[in-house]
Design an enzyme around this catalytic site. Structure first.
Site, PDB file in Angstrom:
ATOM      1  N   SER A  44       0.837  -1.205   0.000  1.00 44.28           N
ATOM      2  CA  SER A  44       0.000   0.000   0.000  1.00 44.28           C
ATOM      3  C   SER A  44       0.870   1.253   0.000  1.00 44.28           C
ATOM      4  O   SER A  44       0.380   2.355  -0.272  1.00 44.28           O
ATOM      5  CB  SER A  44      -0.926   0.002   1.224  1.00 44.28           C
ATOM      6  OG  SER A  44      -0.190  -0.234   2.405  1.00 44.28           O
ATOM      7  N   ASP A  82       5.765  -7.101   2.483  1.00 44.78           N
ATOM      8  CA  ASP A  82       4.723  -7.462   1.514  1.00 44.78           C
ATOM      9  C   ASP A  82       5.380  -7.693   0.146  1.00 44.78           C
ATOM     10  O   ASP A  82       6.027  -6.789  -0.395  1.00 44.78           O
ATOM     11  CB  ASP A  82       3.745  -6.272   1.428  1.00 44.78           C
ATOM     12  CG  ASP A  82       2.345  -6.687   1.071  1.00 44.78           C
ATOM     13  OD1 ASP A  82       2.102  -7.884   0.902  1.00 44.78           O
ATOM     14  OD2 ASP A  82       1.490  -5.779   0.989  1.00 44.78           O
ATOM     15  N   LYS A 112       4.455 -11.434   3.221  1.00 44.11           N
ATOM     16  CA  LYS A 112       3.030 -11.625   2.932  1.00 44.11           C
ATOM     17  C   LYS A 112       2.848 -11.754   1.420  1.00 44.11           C
ATOM     18  O   LYS A 112       3.496 -11.024   0.649  1.00 44.11           O
ATOM     19  CB  LYS A 112       2.196 -10.451   3.462  1.00 44.11           C
ATOM     20  CG  LYS A 112       0.705 -10.590   3.143  1.00 44.11           C
ATOM     21  CD  LYS A 112      -0.139  -9.571   3.873  1.00 44.11           C
ATOM     22  CE  LYS A 112      -0.176  -8.202   3.221  1.00 44.11           C
ATOM     23  NZ  LYS A 112      -0.681  -8.196   1.822  1.00 44.11           N
ATOM     24  N   GLU A 181      -9.247  -9.490   3.664  1.00 38.49           N
ATOM     25  CA  GLU A 181      -9.566  -8.091   3.333  1.00 38.49           C
ATOM     26  C   GLU A 181     -10.871  -8.030   2.541  1.00 38.49           C
ATOM     27  O   GLU A 181     -11.098  -8.815   1.611  1.00 38.49           O
ATOM     28  CB  GLU A 181      -8.428  -7.478   2.494  1.00 38.49           C
ATOM     29  CG  GLU A 181      -8.722  -6.038   2.066  1.00 38.49           C
ATOM     30  CD  GLU A 181      -7.514  -5.292   1.508  1.00 38.49           C
ATOM     31  OE1 GLU A 181      -6.405  -5.851   1.496  1.00 38.49           O
ATOM     32  OE2 GLU A 181      -7.705  -4.140   1.091  1.00 38.49           O
TER      33      GLU A 181
HETATM   34  O1  KIV Z   1      -0.461  -3.408   1.555  1.00 37.26           O
HETATM   35  C1  KIV Z   1      -1.081  -3.364   2.618  1.00 37.26           C
HETATM   36  O2  KIV Z   1      -1.011  -2.399   3.384  1.00 37.26           O
HETATM   37  C2  KIV Z   1      -1.912  -4.500   2.963  1.00 37.26           C
HETATM   38  C3  KIV Z   1      -2.796  -4.390   4.157  1.00 37.26           C
HETATM   39  C4  KIV Z   1      -3.882  -3.427   3.955  1.00 37.26           C
HETATM   40  C5  KIV Z   1      -3.285  -5.711   4.601  1.00 37.26           C
HETATM   41  O3  KIV Z   1      -1.895  -5.480   2.288  1.00 37.26           O
END
Ligand code: KIV
Length: 281
Positions: A44, A82, A112, A181
């Site tokens: 994000s 992520d 993630k 989500e």
């Molecule tokens: O990228 C992100 O911040 C996310 C969260 C909202 C779970 O994947």
């Protein structure tokens, strides 16, 4: 330090926990010292830090740059990097190499990945090589074009059954936690009950084991009407605008800098040096 074993213990003991995104050194330190147990360096950041309309343009280099800064600021939290779009889609080897960079170069403790299907096998391989994996199902922003926009997922019986099946497969493959989500609360509740590992919801209602919010949403740094699932705990966009206009006005009328901000010529050292002021002594 929080570990993946602690996160499992939270669920086993019925303790709900908060997760926040973090993207830089100072905010990571504040969140870490506030006791947030998991910090997610989310892709994000492409939207809230870099101004892209989606997360799709985010690269591994963008992610590593921010993840390294977060790791410099945090001492206690479990740090999750992520995996950005196209960093794990070509092959399992590519996924292992990029996940390894999060751990080796950026000091992340876990990664993630979005989606089920092929991601299940990648989760199994990453877990086997010692890299803990957090899954992410439901509204998966890297699939924005396939979903036809940022839309709630799992509304039909077939979609809900698929999400539940993917969740079980990710758990079986070794995922230590699962982000849900943008799904109906009822589906989030049944996934949470069906899994041994903790679920972490965003726009998934109250039944998940943990909740995650984007730092900028939580602090009211994003403006306009907040999405339904966001609760703003501060109004920092307003506070920053107010501080900036007050500062500009003080400079205009000669009120800043005042005598207390001046260095004298008699050789006395400033009370605090710049590093201490900026990074905390
Ligand atoms: O990228 C992100 O911040 C996310 C969260 C909202 C779970 O994947």
């Amino acid at each position: 330090m929080t570990t993946v074993l602690d996160v499992q213990r939270f669920k086993d003991e019925g303790k709900h926990f908060a997760v926040l995104t973090a993207y830089d050194f100072l905010s990571a330190r504040i969140l870490d010292e506030s006791g947030i147990p998991i910090l997610l360096v989310g892709d994000s950041l492409g939207m809230v830090m870099l101004g892209h309309p989606t997360t799709l343009p985010v690269t591994m280099e963008d992610m590593l740059h921010h993840a390294k800064a977060v790791a410099r600021g945090a001492r206690q939290a479990l740090l999750v990097g992520d995996m950005p779009f196209m960093s794990y889609h070509e092959s399992t080897e590519q996924a292992i190499a990029n996940a390894g960079r999060f751990v080796q170069e950026a000091g992340m403790h876990a990664v993630k990945l979005e989606g089920g299907g092929r991601v299940v096998e990648i989760t199994r391989r990453l877990t086997e090589v010692g890299i803990p994996v957090m899954g992410h199902l439901g509204l998966t922003p890297q699939f924005v074009h396939q979903m036809g926009g940022f839309k709630v997922q799992g509304k039909t019986d077939a979609q809900a059954a698929q999400i539940l099946a993917d969740a079980k497969a990710l758990e079986e493959a070794g995922a230590f936690g699962l982000v849900l989500e943008g799904v109906p609360s009822k589906l989030a509740a049944s996934v949470t009950h069906a899994l041994r590992i903790p679920t972490i919801g965003i726009g998934a209602g109250p039944a998940t084991d943990g909740q995650v919010l984007v730092f900028h949403d939580m602090l009211g740094l994003t403006t306009g009407k907040a999405p339904k699932f966001v609760k703003r705990y501060a109004n920092l966009a307003e506070d920053i605008a107010h501080a900036a206009t007050s500062y500009a006005e003080d400079v205009r009328i000669g009120k800043f800098p005042g005598p207390e901000h001046e260095y004298s010529t008699n050789g006395s050292a400033p009370a605090k040096d710049r590093a201490e002021v900026r990074y905390g002594g």
